[in-house]
Design an enzyme around this catalytic site. Structure first.
Site, PDB file in Angstrom:
ATOM      1  CB  SER A  17      -0.983  -0.010   1.174  1.00  0.00           C
ATOM      2  OG  SER A  17      -0.301   0.115   2.402  1.00  0.00           O
ATOM      3  CG  ASN A  18       3.624   2.678   2.920  1.00  0.00           C
ATOM      4  OD1 ASN A  18       3.358   3.861   3.126  1.00  0.00           O
ATOM      5  ND2 ASN A  18       3.498   1.742   3.842  1.00  0.00           N
ATOM      6  CG  MET A  94       8.694  -8.008   5.633  1.00  0.00           C
ATOM      7  SD  MET A  94       8.500  -6.738   6.908  1.00  0.00           S
ATOM      8  CE  MET A  94       8.468  -7.785   8.369  1.00  0.00           C
ATOM      9  NE  ARG A  95      15.572 -11.555   3.867  1.00  0.00           N
ATOM     10  CZ  ARG A  95      15.561 -12.661   4.613  1.00  0.00           C
ATOM     11  NH1 ARG A  95      14.432 -13.098   5.147  1.00  0.00           N
ATOM     12  NH2 ARG A  95      16.678 -13.320   4.828  1.00  0.00           N
ATOM     13  CG  HIS A 113       9.596   1.683  11.846  1.00  0.00           C
ATOM     14  ND1 HIS A 113       9.711   0.308  11.739  1.00  0.00           N
ATOM     15  CD2 HIS A 113       9.334   1.942  13.154  1.00  0.00           C
ATOM     16  CE1 HIS A 113       9.544  -0.232  12.931  1.00  0.00           C
ATOM     17  NE2 HIS A 113       9.319   0.736  13.801  1.00  0.00           N
ATOM     18  N   GLY A 147      21.919   0.025  10.951  1.00  0.00           N
ATOM     19  CA  GLY A 147      21.127  -0.484  12.068  1.00  0.00           C
ATOM     20  C   GLY A 147      19.694  -0.785  11.645  1.00  0.00           C
ATOM     21  CG  ASP A 149      13.249   0.115  11.888  1.00  0.00           C
ATOM     22  OD1 ASP A 149      13.220   0.208  10.647  1.00  0.00           O
ATOM     23  OD2 ASP A 149      12.712  -0.819  12.509  1.00  0.00           O
ATOM     24  CD  GLU A 178       3.018   3.034   7.606  1.00  0.00           C
ATOM     25  OE1 GLU A 178       3.695   2.518   6.710  1.00  0.00           O
ATOM     26  OE2 GLU A 178       2.550   2.363   8.553  1.00  0.00           O
TER      27      GLU A 178
HETATM   28  C1  GRF Z   1       3.960  -0.565   6.735  1.00  0.00           C
HETATM   29  O1  GRF Z   1       3.326  -0.430   7.973  1.00  0.00           O
HETATM   30  C2  GRF Z   1       5.375  -0.105   6.808  1.00  0.00           C
HETATM   31  O2  GRF Z   1       5.552   0.985   7.662  1.00  0.00           O
HETATM   32  C3  GRF Z   1       6.057  -1.308   7.369  1.00  0.00           C
HETATM   33  O3  GRF Z   1       5.445  -2.412   6.740  1.00  0.00           O
HETATM   34  C4  GRF Z   1       4.129  -2.042   6.354  1.00  0.00           C
HETATM   35  C5  GRF Z   1       4.030  -2.278   4.871  1.00  0.00           C
HETATM   36  O4  GRF Z   1       2.738  -2.106   4.400  1.00  0.00           O
HETATM   37  N1  GRF Z   1       7.476  -1.222   7.166  1.00  0.00           N
HETATM   38  P1  GRF Z   1       2.486  -2.056   2.822  1.00  0.00           P
HETATM   39  O5  GRF Z   1       3.087  -3.328   2.228  1.00  0.00           O
HETATM   40  O6  GRF Z   1       3.129  -0.820   2.281  1.00  0.00           O
HETATM   41  O7  GRF Z   1       0.996  -2.042   2.689  1.00  0.00           O
END
Ligand code: GRF
Length: 221
Positions: A17-18, A94-95, A113, A147, A149, A178
């Site tokens: 979604s971002n 997620m890496r 984040h 690091g 975040d 976000e």
């Molecule tokens: C978001 O909350 C972002 O801040 C975090 O993972 C989520 C990803 O959501 N790092 P999306 O895949 O952008 O919907």
């Protein structure tokens, strides 16, 4: 004549979604960046469909297919270079990226984040916030360093935590912010309105909000 736009590579693992917020922003003629490619380490990530629907190059680079992190990142870097990417946006990726990866894009890797960093880094930030009982939560866009975040903060948005919140409802309220914050922060970064200043940033931009401050709670019932 339109100005040249910065070329973004967006790294994803999930729903995207971002990514969608960045694609939508890039769809505006005056936005100073475009999404040049989307890379996912998860083959089934819905974010890939979002990219393809927007006509953006989308590729899977599955970390499970590589013997080492270095090999995985070499594959990522290969696609990013081929796509002429100048800035990397982590968007639910997620890496953790390595220092060697960051060296290829010095000061040009951003992450979003779902907490008001430096509070609640790492996984399940919204759950951490609820468990700690904070009354204000939010999200942060920051430069990525080696690091988790911990990099210099570019922009933050705050939301209240409501008494009835659970992880899902708080996450949804943060996520809506976000989607506003990431396109803004990317705009500031690629136009040079943000500059690195050691562990901090200098940002040449205005503060916005409905009131001077967010108070949570702000008044008795
Ligand atoms: C978001 O909350 C972002 O801040 C975090 O993972 C989520 C990803 O959501 N790092 P999306 O895949 O952008 O919907």
């Amino acid at each position: 004549m339109s100005a040249r736009r910065a070329r973004l590579g967006v790294l994803v693992s999930g729903g995207g979604s971002n990514l969608q917020a960045l694609l939508d922003a890039a769809g505006q003629a005056d936005y100073p960046a475009e999404v040049a490619c989307v890379l996912s380490n998860v083959p089934t990530a819905f974010a890939l469909e979002r990219a393809r629907k927007a006509g953006v190059r989308a590729e899977v680079v599955d970390h499970k297919g590589f013997g080492s992190k270095a090999d995985f990142e070499a594959a990522l870097l290969g696609v990013l270079a081929d796509a002429g990417v100048e800035w990397v946006c982590l968007a639910g990726f997620m890496r953790l990226v390595s220092a060697d990866f960051l060296k290829r894009f010095p000061g040009r890797v951003l992450n979003i984040h779902p907490s008001l960093l430096p509070a609640f880094p790492g996984l399940h930030a919204q759950k951490q916030a609820l468990e700690r009982g904070v009354k204000v939560a939010g999200c942060t866009v920051h430069y990525v360093d080696a690091g988790t975040d911990t990099g210099p903060i570019i922009a933050q948005a705050a939301v209240p935590v409501l008494p009835e919140d659970d992880e899902a409802s708080l996450s949804a309220r943060i996520l809506a912010e976000e989607h506003r914050l990431y396109p803004l922060a990317v705009r500031l970064a690629v136009t040079g309105a943000v500059t690195l200043d050691g562990a901090r940033t200098k940002v040449d931009a205005r503060v916005t909000g409905d009131a001077g401050a967010l108070r949570s709670p702000g008044a008795p019932k």
